[in-house]
Design an enzyme around this catalytic site. Structure first.
Site, PDB file in Angstrom:
ATOM      1  N   ARG A   1       0.837  -1.203   0.000  1.00  0.00           N
ATOM      2  CA  ARG A   1       0.000   0.000   0.000  1.00  0.00           C
ATOM      3  C   ARG A   1       0.878   1.261   0.000  1.00  0.00           C
ATOM      4  O   ARG A   1       2.039   1.217   0.414  1.00  0.00           O
ATOM      5  CB  ARG A   1      -0.948   0.013   1.214  1.00  0.00           C
TER       6      ARG A   1
ATOM      7  N   SER B   1      -2.282   9.851   6.986  1.00  0.00           N
ATOM      8  CA  SER B   1      -1.309   9.152   7.848  1.00  0.00           C
ATOM      9  C   SER B   1       0.091   9.730   7.687  1.00  0.00           C
ATOM     10  O   SER B   1       0.877   9.768   8.643  1.00  0.00           O
ATOM     11  CB  SER B   1      -1.238   7.665   7.510  1.00  0.00           C
TER      12      SER B   1
ATOM     13  N   ARG C   1       3.959  13.801  14.255  1.00  0.00           N
ATOM     14  CA  ARG C   1       4.361  13.009  15.433  1.00  0.00           C
ATOM     15  C   ARG C   1       5.880  12.883  15.548  1.00  0.00           C
ATOM     16  O   ARG C   1       6.442  12.947  16.632  1.00  0.00           O
ATOM     17  CB  ARG C   1       3.709  11.629  15.324  1.00  0.00           C
TER      18      ARG C   1
ATOM     19  N   ARG D   1      15.319  -3.657  10.789  1.00  0.00           N
ATOM     20  CA  ARG D   1      14.911  -3.547  12.196  1.00  0.00           C
ATOM     21  C   ARG D   1      14.265  -4.870  12.592  1.00  0.00           C
ATOM     22  O   ARG D   1      13.266  -5.272  12.004  1.00  0.00           O
ATOM     23  CB  ARG D   1      13.914  -2.397  12.378  1.00  0.00           C
TER      24      ARG D   1
ATOM     25  N   GLU E   1       9.470   0.334   2.708  1.00  0.00           N
ATOM     26  CA  GLU E   1       9.654  -0.559   3.862  1.00  0.00           C
ATOM     27  C   GLU E   1       8.963  -1.885   3.600  1.00  0.00           C
ATOM     28  O   GLU E   1       7.797  -1.920   3.222  1.00  0.00           O
ATOM     29  CB  GLU E   1       9.083   0.074   5.132  1.00  0.00           C
TER      30      GLU E   1
HETATM   31  P1  0O2 Z   1       0.719   2.237   9.001  1.00  0.00           P
HETATM   32  O1  0O2 Z   1      -0.675   2.619   9.270  1.00  0.00           O
HETATM   33  O2  0O2 Z   1       1.020   0.815   9.357  1.00  0.00           O
HETATM   34  O3  0O2 Z   1       1.141   2.617   7.647  1.00  0.00           O
HETATM   35  P2  0O2 Z   1       7.171   4.247  14.560  1.00  0.00           P
HETATM   36  O4  0O2 Z   1       6.170   4.765  13.568  1.00  0.00           O
HETATM   37  O5  0O2 Z   1       7.758   5.286  15.432  1.00  0.00           O
HETATM   38  O6  0O2 Z   1       6.638   3.051  15.346  1.00  0.00           O
HETATM   39  P3  0O2 Z   1       9.271   4.012  12.544  1.00  0.00           P
HETATM   40  O7  0O2 Z   1      10.596   4.432  13.033  1.00  0.00           O
HETATM   41  O8  0O2 Z   1       8.584   4.895  11.590  1.00  0.00           O
HETATM   42  O9  0O2 Z   1       8.390   3.621  13.805  1.00  0.00           O
HETATM   43  O10 0O2 Z   1       9.420   2.663  11.805  1.00  0.00           O
HETATM   44  P4  0O2 Z   1       9.071   1.217  12.240  1.00  0.00           P
HETATM   45  O11 0O2 Z   1       9.463   0.948  13.640  1.00  0.00           O
HETATM   46  O12 0O2 Z   1       9.684   0.380  11.192  1.00  0.00           O
HETATM   47  O13 0O2 Z   1       7.493   1.150  12.241  1.00  0.00           O
HETATM   48  C1  0O2 Z   1       6.667   1.645  11.254  1.00  0.00           C
HETATM   49  C2  0O2 Z   1       5.507   0.701  10.967  1.00  0.00           C
HETATM   50  O14 0O2 Z   1       5.660  -0.553  11.641  1.00  0.00           O
HETATM   51  C3  0O2 Z   1       4.178   1.211  11.458  1.00  0.00           C
HETATM   52  O15 0O2 Z   1       3.650   2.065  10.513  1.00  0.00           O
HETATM   53  C4  0O2 Z   1       3.373  -0.072  11.573  1.00  0.00           C
HETATM   54  O16 0O2 Z   1       2.986  -0.540  10.303  1.00  0.00           O
HETATM   55  C5  0O2 Z   1       4.407  -1.004  12.119  1.00  0.00           C
HETATM   56  N1  0O2 Z   1       4.426  -0.951  13.582  1.00  0.00           N
HETATM   57  C6  0O2 Z   1       5.435  -0.500  14.356  1.00  0.00           C
HETATM   58  N2  0O2 Z   1       5.120  -0.627  15.653  1.00  0.00           N
HETATM   59  C7  0O2 Z   1       3.880  -1.158  15.721  1.00  0.00           C
HETATM   60  C8  0O2 Z   1       3.009  -1.542  16.802  1.00  0.00           C
HETATM   61  O17 0O2 Z   1       3.309  -1.404  17.994  1.00  0.00           O
HETATM   62  N3  0O2 Z   1       1.792  -2.054  16.448  1.00  0.00           N
HETATM   63  C9  0O2 Z   1       1.416  -2.227  15.153  1.00  0.00           C
HETATM   64  N4  0O2 Z   1       0.210  -2.742  14.907  1.00  0.00           N
HETATM   65  N5  0O2 Z   1       2.219  -1.866  14.116  1.00  0.00           N
HETATM   66  C10 0O2 Z   1       3.432  -1.347  14.406  1.00  0.00           C
HETATM   67  P5  0O2 Z   1       2.637   3.230  10.936  1.00  0.00           P
HETATM   68  O18 0O2 Z   1       3.300   4.528  10.739  1.00  0.00           O
HETATM   69  O19 0O2 Z   1       2.046   2.961  12.289  1.00  0.00           O
HETATM   70  O20 0O2 Z   1       1.518   3.219   9.896  1.00  0.00           O
END
Ligand code: 0O2
Length: 211
Positions: A45, A51, A58, A105, A139
């Site tokens: 996606r 978002s 954030r 990661r 990613e």
């Molecule tokens: P969406 O809606 O999935 O697109 P951060 O956003 O701070 O957690 P970072 O550094 O941007 O982390 O990257 P990271 O750690 O690789 O995590 C990004 C994505 O991993 C998130 O995207 C989620 O898809 C998934 N993810 C990370 N932590 C969690 C969690 O605790 N629960 C769930 N369900 N998913 C998680 P976004 O931005 O949330 O958006």
């Protein structure tokens, strides 16, 4: 304004479409050999604009720096049956020459506090545009079906509570994460049996289709 976002997101859309075809192609190659596929299914996606804005606010990312600093505008997910399959998929992705892995990661060895488990690979992917090649970040999240079930449910609840879970829900989610971990462990122990049955079943289907 809409036009600006369309232009900005176009290479990400292209990357997601191309990568979906490529990663699904890996699964088809296993199917053709009637061997166990470490990949169950693939989804992809482009992050919705709301978002992107939400995450930028954030994480204090300026909109001018989105390309460099937001790594998951283009997102792919690869679901596996068994935890060990994740390692196999990661190894194959590391060997590919059509993109470069820039960061990994491991939230499986180092589970997040929420209970989240998944393996993330950030890649730099070249998209061909009418103005030449454009490198974009994407990613890839690799997880088991059990990890995906937990993450999907937790993600919906996260929207409902905007990340501020009531204590009871937080604890239940942590217990559910532990249960998903146990499910992965149990399935791994009978992996041989399951795979034998699956290969038998896929061969039986092949014979039926040729009859
Ligand atoms: P969406 O809606 O999935 O697109 P951060 O956003 O701070 O957690 P970072 O550094 O941007 O982390 O990257 P990271 O750690 O690789 O995590 C990004 C994505 O991993 C998130 O995207 C989620 O898809 C998934 N993810 C990370 N932590 C969690 C969690 O605790 N629960 C769930 N369900 N998913 C998680 P976004 O931005 O949330 O958006």
């Amino acid at each position: 304004m809409v036009r600006h976002w369309d232009l900005f997101l176009a290479p990400y859309k292209q990357a997601v479409e191309e990568l979906k075809v490529k990663l699904k192609g890996m699964r088809s190659q296993y199917d053709m050999r009637s061997t166990h596929s470490p990949i169950e299914f693939v989804t992809g996606r482009v992050k919705p604009i709301a978002s992107i804005l939400d995450k930028a606010a954030r994480k204090n990312i300026s909109l001018e720096r989105l390309e460099e600093e937001m790594q998951d505008i283009a997102g792919l997910r690869m679901m596996c049956q068994f935890t060990d399959d994740i390692k196999a998929v990661v190894e194959i992705l590391r060997q590919r020459t059509d993109f470069k892995v820039v960061e990994e990661r491991d939230y499986i060895t180092h589970q997040k506090e929420s209970g989240y488990r998944s393996y993330h690979m950030v890649i730099c992917y070249p998209v061909q545009t009418i103005h030449g090649e454009k490198q974009i970040l994407a990613e890839i999240q690799i997880r088991t079906l059990a990890m995906n079930f937990w993450a999907t449910i937790e993600h919906s609840l996260n929207y409902k509570y905007s990340g501020n879970f009531p204590q009871e829900i937080k604890e239940r989610l942590q217990r559910a994460s532990e249960a998903a971990f146990q499910l992965d462990e149990e399935m791994s122990k009978i992996r041989g049996e399951i795979q034998e049955a699956q290969v038998f079943f896929s061969r039986k289907k092949e014979v039926e289709n040729t009859e």
